[in-house]
Design a protein around this motif. Structure first.
Motif, PDB file in Angstrom:
ATOM      1  N   ASN A 239       1.568   1.003  -6.260  1.00  0.00           N
ATOM      2  CA  ASN A 239       1.522   0.998  -7.723  1.00  0.00           C
ATOM      3  C   ASN A 239       0.150   1.398  -8.250  1.00  0.00           C
ATOM      4  OD1 ASN A 239       4.179   0.208  -7.818  1.00  0.00           O
ATOM      5  ND2 ASN A 239       3.737  -1.972  -8.129  1.00  0.00           N
ATOM      6  N   VAL A 240      -0.911   0.885  -7.620  1.00  0.00           N
ATOM      7  CA  VAL A 240      -2.278   1.226  -8.046  1.00  0.00           C
ATOM      8  C   VAL A 240      -2.522   2.732  -7.874  1.00  0.00           C
ATOM      9  CG1 VAL A 240      -4.742   0.941  -7.515  1.00  0.00           C
ATOM     10  CG2 VAL A 240      -3.246  -1.058  -7.566  1.00  0.00           C
ATOM     11  N   LEU A 241      -2.052   3.300  -6.772  1.00  0.00           N
ATOM     12  CA  LEU A 241      -2.277   4.722  -6.505  1.00  0.00           C
ATOM     13  C   LEU A 241      -1.472   5.612  -7.450  1.00  0.00           C
ATOM     14  CD1 LEU A 241      -2.393   4.578  -2.607  1.00  0.00           C
ATOM     15  CD2 LEU A 241      -4.312   4.872  -4.172  1.00  0.00           C
ATOM     16  N   ASN A 242      -0.246   5.242  -7.721  1.00  0.00           N
ATOM     17  CA  ASN A 242       0.563   6.013  -8.688  1.00  0.00           C
ATOM     18  C   ASN A 242      -0.075   5.975 -10.074  1.00  0.00           C
ATOM     19  OD1 ASN A 242       2.553   6.797  -6.840  1.00  0.00           O
ATOM     20  ND2 ASN A 242       3.748   4.938  -7.164  1.00  0.00           N
ATOM     21  N   GLU A 243      -0.564   4.811 -10.453  1.00  0.00           N
ATOM     22  CA  GLU A 243      -1.211   4.650 -11.757  1.00  0.00           C
ATOM     23  C   GLU A 243      -2.508   5.469 -11.826  1.00  0.00           C
ATOM     24  OE1 GLU A 243      -3.293   1.103 -14.365  1.00  0.00           O
ATOM     25  OE2 GLU A 243      -1.963   0.528 -12.726  1.00  0.00           O
ATOM     26  N   THR A 244      -3.246   5.488 -10.722  1.00  0.00           N
ATOM     27  CA  THR A 244      -4.481   6.292 -10.644  1.00  0.00           C
ATOM     28  C   THR A 244      -4.182   7.756 -10.923  1.00  0.00           C
ATOM     29  OG1 THR A 244      -5.499   4.779  -9.052  1.00  0.00           O
ATOM     30  CG2 THR A 244      -6.367   7.018  -9.106  1.00  0.00           C
ATOM     31  N   LYS A 245      -3.144   8.264 -10.264  1.00  0.00           N
ATOM     32  CA  LYS A 245      -2.734   9.666 -10.459  1.00  0.00           C
ATOM     33  C   LYS A 245      -2.342   9.926 -11.918  1.00  0.00           C
ATOM     34  CE  LYS A 245      -2.301  11.941  -6.360  1.00  0.00           C
ATOM     35  NZ  LYS A 245      -3.012  13.205  -6.089  1.00  0.00           N
ATOM     36  N   GLU A 246      -1.533   9.014 -12.480  1.00  0.00           N
ATOM     37  CA  GLU A 246      -1.054   9.189 -13.857  1.00  0.00           C
ATOM     38  C   GLU A 246      -2.202   9.256 -14.862  1.00  0.00           C
ATOM     39  OE1 GLU A 246       1.619   5.913 -14.398  1.00  0.00           O
ATOM     40  OE2 GLU A 246       2.975   6.663 -12.825  1.00  0.00           O
ATOM     41  N   LYS A 247      -3.267   8.513 -14.569  1.00  0.00           N
ATOM     42  CA  LYS A 247      -4.403   8.453 -15.496  1.00  0.00           C
ATOM     43  C   LYS A 247      -5.459   9.519 -15.201  1.00  0.00           C
ATOM     44  CE  LYS A 247      -3.999   3.594 -16.769  1.00  0.00           C
ATOM     45  NZ  LYS A 247      -4.606   2.248 -16.695  1.00  0.00           N
ATOM     46  N   GLY A 248      -5.176  10.406 -14.226  1.00  0.00           N
ATOM     47  CA  GLY A 248      -6.091  11.507 -13.943  1.00  0.00           C
ATOM     48  C   GLY A 248      -7.193  11.183 -12.951  1.00  0.00           C
ATOM     49  N   GLY A 249      -7.119  10.002 -12.330  1.00  0.00           N
ATOM     50  CA  GLY A 249      -8.095   9.658 -11.294  1.00  0.00           C
ATOM     51  C   GLY A 249      -7.735  10.320  -9.967  1.00  0.00           C
ATOM     52  N   ARG A 250      -8.670  10.274  -9.038  1.00  0.00           N
ATOM     53  CA  ARG A 250      -8.438  10.880  -7.720  1.00  0.00           C
ATOM     54  C   ARG A 250      -8.060   9.820  -6.688  1.00  0.00           C
ATOM     55  NH1 ARG A 250     -13.942  13.780  -6.263  1.00  0.00           N
ATOM     56  NH2 ARG A 250     -14.654  11.704  -6.923  1.00  0.00           N
ATOM     57  N   VAL A 251      -7.171  10.206  -5.782  1.00  0.00           N
ATOM     58  CA  VAL A 251      -6.896   9.394  -4.603  1.00  0.00           C
ATOM     59  C   VAL A 251      -7.815   9.899  -3.494  1.00  0.00           C
ATOM     60  CG1 VAL A 251      -5.183   8.826  -2.825  1.00  0.00           C
ATOM     61  CG2 VAL A 251      -4.523   8.853  -5.246  1.00  0.00           C
ATOM     62  N   VAL A 252      -8.779   9.047  -3.105  1.00  0.00           N
ATOM     63  CA  VAL A 252      -9.789   9.416  -2.112  1.00  0.00           C
ATOM     64  C   VAL A 252      -9.518   8.623  -0.839  1.00  0.00           C
ATOM     65  CG1 VAL A 252     -12.256   9.558  -1.608  1.00  0.00           C
ATOM     66  CG2 VAL A 252     -11.454   9.821  -3.973  1.00  0.00           C
ATOM     67  N   ALA A 253      -9.143   9.311   0.222  1.00  0.00           N
ATOM     68  CA  ALA A 253      -8.773   8.649   1.476  1.00  0.00           C
ATOM     69  C   ALA A 253      -9.993   8.498   2.374  1.00  0.00           C
ATOM     70  CB  ALA A 253      -7.697   9.457   2.201  1.00  0.00           C
ATOM     71  N   VAL A 254     -10.109   7.337   2.996  1.00  0.00           N
ATOM     72  CA  VAL A 254     -11.156   7.125   3.996  1.00  0.00           C
ATOM     73  C   VAL A 254     -10.531   7.368   5.369  1.00  0.00           C
ATOM     74  CG1 VAL A 254     -12.768   5.484   5.023  1.00  0.00           C
ATOM     75  CG2 VAL A 254     -12.377   5.474   2.548  1.00  0.00           C
ATOM     76  N   GLY A 255     -10.834   8.529   5.933  1.00  0.00           N
ATOM     77  CA  GLY A 255     -10.375   8.840   7.280  1.00  0.00           C
ATOM     78  C   GLY A 255      -9.026   9.531   7.352  1.00  0.00           C
ATOM     79  N   THR A 256      -8.816  10.189   8.471  1.00  0.00           N
ATOM     80  CA  THR A 256      -7.574  10.942   8.685  1.00  0.00           C
ATOM     81  C   THR A 256      -6.375  10.019   8.823  1.00  0.00           C
ATOM     82  OG1 THR A 256      -8.034  11.002  11.061  1.00  0.00           O
ATOM     83  CG2 THR A 256      -8.758  12.899   9.762  1.00  0.00           C
ATOM     84  N   THR A 257      -6.594   8.758   9.247  1.00  0.00           N
ATOM     85  CA  THR A 257      -5.469   7.821   9.373  1.00  0.00           C
ATOM     86  C   THR A 257      -4.911   7.483   7.994  1.00  0.00           C
ATOM     87  OG1 THR A 257      -6.952   5.892   9.384  1.00  0.00           O
ATOM     88  CG2 THR A 257      -6.349   6.836  11.517  1.00  0.00           C
ATOM     89  N   SER A 258      -5.799   7.288   7.015  1.00  0.00           N
ATOM     90  CA  SER A 258      -5.331   7.016   5.640  1.00  0.00           C
ATOM     91  C   SER A 258      -4.611   8.239   5.077  1.00  0.00           C
ATOM     92  CB  SER A 258      -6.515   6.650   4.743  1.00  0.00           C
ATOM     93  OG  SER A 258      -7.129   5.458   5.189  1.00  0.00           O
ATOM     94  N   ILE A 259      -5.143   9.429   5.370  1.00  0.00           N
ATOM     95  CA  ILE A 259      -4.494  10.663   4.897  1.00  0.00           C
ATOM     96  C   ILE A 259      -3.078  10.763   5.450  1.00  0.00           C
ATOM     97  CG2 ILE A 259      -4.551  13.202   4.960  1.00  0.00           C
ATOM     98  CD1 ILE A 259      -7.628  12.999   5.208  1.00  0.00           C
ATOM     99  N   ARG A 260      -2.922  10.523   6.747  1.00  0.00           N
ATOM    100  CA  ARG A 260      -1.607  10.687   7.369  1.00  0.00           C
ATOM    101  C   ARG A 260      -0.594   9.693   6.801  1.00  0.00           C
ATOM    102  NH1 ARG A 260      -4.453  11.086  12.213  1.00  0.00           N
ATOM    103  NH2 ARG A 260      -3.356   9.380  13.233  1.00  0.00           N
ATOM    104  N   THR A 261      -1.055   8.478   6.525  1.00  0.00           N
ATOM    105  CA  THR A 261      -0.160   7.481   5.940  1.00  0.00           C
ATOM    106  C   THR A 261       0.284   7.897   4.546  1.00  0.00           C
ATOM    107  OG1 THR A 261      -1.273   5.734   7.199  1.00  0.00           O
ATOM    108  CG2 THR A 261       0.075   5.043   5.335  1.00  0.00           C
ATOM    109  N   LEU A 262      -0.684   8.260   3.706  1.00  0.00           N
ATOM    110  CA  LEU A 262      -0.373   8.623   2.315  1.00  0.00           C
ATOM    111  C   LEU A 262       0.532   9.854   2.247  1.00  0.00           C
ATOM    112  CD1 LEU A 262      -3.919   8.083   0.774  1.00  0.00           C
ATOM    113  CD2 LEU A 262      -1.904   6.638   0.417  1.00  0.00           C
ATOM    114  N   GLU A 263       0.233  10.859   3.076  1.00  0.00           N
ATOM    115  CA  GLU A 263       1.023  12.090   3.037  1.00  0.00           C
ATOM    116  C   GLU A 263       2.410  11.892   3.641  1.00  0.00           C
ATOM    117  OE1 GLU A 263       0.273  14.969   1.480  1.00  0.00           O
ATOM    118  OE2 GLU A 263      -1.566  14.027   0.729  1.00  0.00           O
ATOM    119  N   THR A 264       2.532  11.004   4.627  1.00  0.00           N
ATOM    120  CA  THR A 264       3.852  10.687   5.204  1.00  0.00           C
ATOM    121  C   THR A 264       4.774  10.131   4.124  1.00  0.00           C
ATOM    122  OG1 THR A 264       3.004  10.267   7.436  1.00  0.00           O
ATOM    123  CG2 THR A 264       5.067   9.183   6.847  1.00  0.00           C
ATOM    124  N   ILE A 265       4.250   9.193   3.335  1.00  0.00           N
ATOM    125  CA  ILE A 265       5.065   8.567   2.292  1.00  0.00           C
ATOM    126  C   ILE A 265       5.243   9.516   1.108  1.00  0.00           C
ATOM    127  CG2 ILE A 265       5.252   6.593   0.714  1.00  0.00           C
ATOM    128  CD1 ILE A 265       3.404   5.071   2.773  1.00  0.00           C
TER     129      ILE A 265
END
Length: 345
Positions: A239-265
């Motif tokens: 919910n926090v990440l979806n809201e961040t996107k809606e408000k024009g903020g950036r989703v900043v991933a720490v590490g390739t493991t976070s990237i793979r999780t976020l992109e998988t979903i």
């Protein structure tokens, strides 16, 4: 054009492979790369405070590394056997790798710490791994903490004096065979400063497998099959990440493991995130269209690895190799205990 594994090779002098962590976690250098302007800036990690803006969400992997390397002896012959825990399959049963494996037949019992922990080999897997069942008194993880060693990657030859330095300061969920190393740079002070600035701190879990260090063994990268890793994202974080996107903020991933999780979903839901858990074998390479991640922090990766391919998917291969050559010239420290790279659009 089909890319080959050799297209992601670069020359790395061995002396640039960091063998020990710096005294201060945040004292490392940080290269800042912009996809849009194709600029390379040499900064320090503490400059992350300037790179992140109010309204951004910083996504961190809170997995905790198990001290998964055990040294024991066969009960019948007293022969030494090294056991590396890979994953918990069921109850006290674990998938492991053993050295020397040929001595570990089904029925072999291995004793650790004067018998405080014992493992019986119950099955031999196709790839040579062993399934073992552990017996012990008390709590398994506490016993493991007292007997096990950190399973440092094969390129680190030095002994680690303080095992906590191979854990992030926010590590919580036990289960990894390796650290999500981009997060090792953060201190609680820097995280507090980011939060005070209006950056949202968001956590997910991906348990890192040893497949992370496995080189790509096929020439055509499209034929590469990734290892599976367990991930989990809570409803609150989604919910926090979806809201961040809606408000024009950036989703900043720490590490390739976070990237793979976020992109998988995210790729399942056209960039929207939702609470989810499961096993991912997502392989991100040039040609991939990022759905969620706007910027990320990472370390410098091995030649020909899936991780340098992932960074190239975001920035373009030629620019990444230019940046890596610059890192070699400027004597950046590489790999797990090395320096950081901040990548933005």
């Amino acid at each position: 054009m089909t890319l080959t594994t050799d297209d992601f090779d670069f020359h790395l002098p061995e002396e640039l492979i960091a063998q020990t962590p710096l005294l201060n976690r945040s004292a490392s250098k940080m290269m800042v790369l912009s996809k849009e302007t194709k600029t390379i800036e040499d900064k320090h990690f503490e400059d992350i405070l300037n790179e992140l803006k109010e309204g951004d969400a910083l996504v961190m992997n809170d997995t905790r590394v198990l001290p998964a390397r055990l040294h024991g002896n066969k009960e019948d012959t007293n022969a030494h056997i090294e056991v590396l825990l890979l994953k918990n399959t069921d109850g006290d049963r674990w998938e492991t790798l053993m050295k020397p494996a040929k001595k570990a037949k089904v029925g072999t019992v291995i004793s650790f710490g004067d018998g405080r922990l014992k493992a019986e080999v119950t099955d031999i897997l196709d790839h040579g791994g062993r399934i073992v069942e552990f017996t012990y008194e008390g709590i398994f993880l506490e016993t493991l903490e007292s007997l096990g060693e950190m399973p440092l990657p094969p390129y680190i030859k030095e002994k680690l004096d303080n095992q906590e330095r191979y854990q992030t300061v926010y590590a919580k969920e036990n289960g990894s065979a390796a650290a999500p190393t981009a997060g090792l740079h953060f201190t609680t002070e820097i995280l507090d400063k980011l939060q005070s600035k209006g950056v949202k701190l968001v956590f997910l879990t991906l348990h890192v497998g040893l497949g992370t260090f496995r080189p790509v063994s096929v020439d055509n990268i499209e034929e590469h099959v990734m290892h599976k890793e367990f991930y989990q994202l809570s409803e609150e974080s989604a919910n926090v990440l979806n809201e961040t996107k809606e408000k024009g903020g950036r989703v900043v991933a720490v590490g390739t493991t976070s990237i793979r999780t976020l992109e998988t979903i995210g790729k399942e839901n056209n960039g929207q995130l939702k609470a989810a858990s499961g096993w991912t074998d997502i392989f991100i390479a040039p040609g991939y269209d990022f759905k969620v991640v706007d910027a990320f922090l990472t370390n410098f990766h091995l030649p020909k690895s899936t991780l340098i391919m992932l960074v190239s998917a975001f920035l373009g291969r030629d620019f990444v190799l230019e940046a890596y050559n610059h890192a070699v010239e400027e004597k950046y420290r590489f790999f797990s205990f090395g320096d950081a790279m901040f990548v933005k659009k």
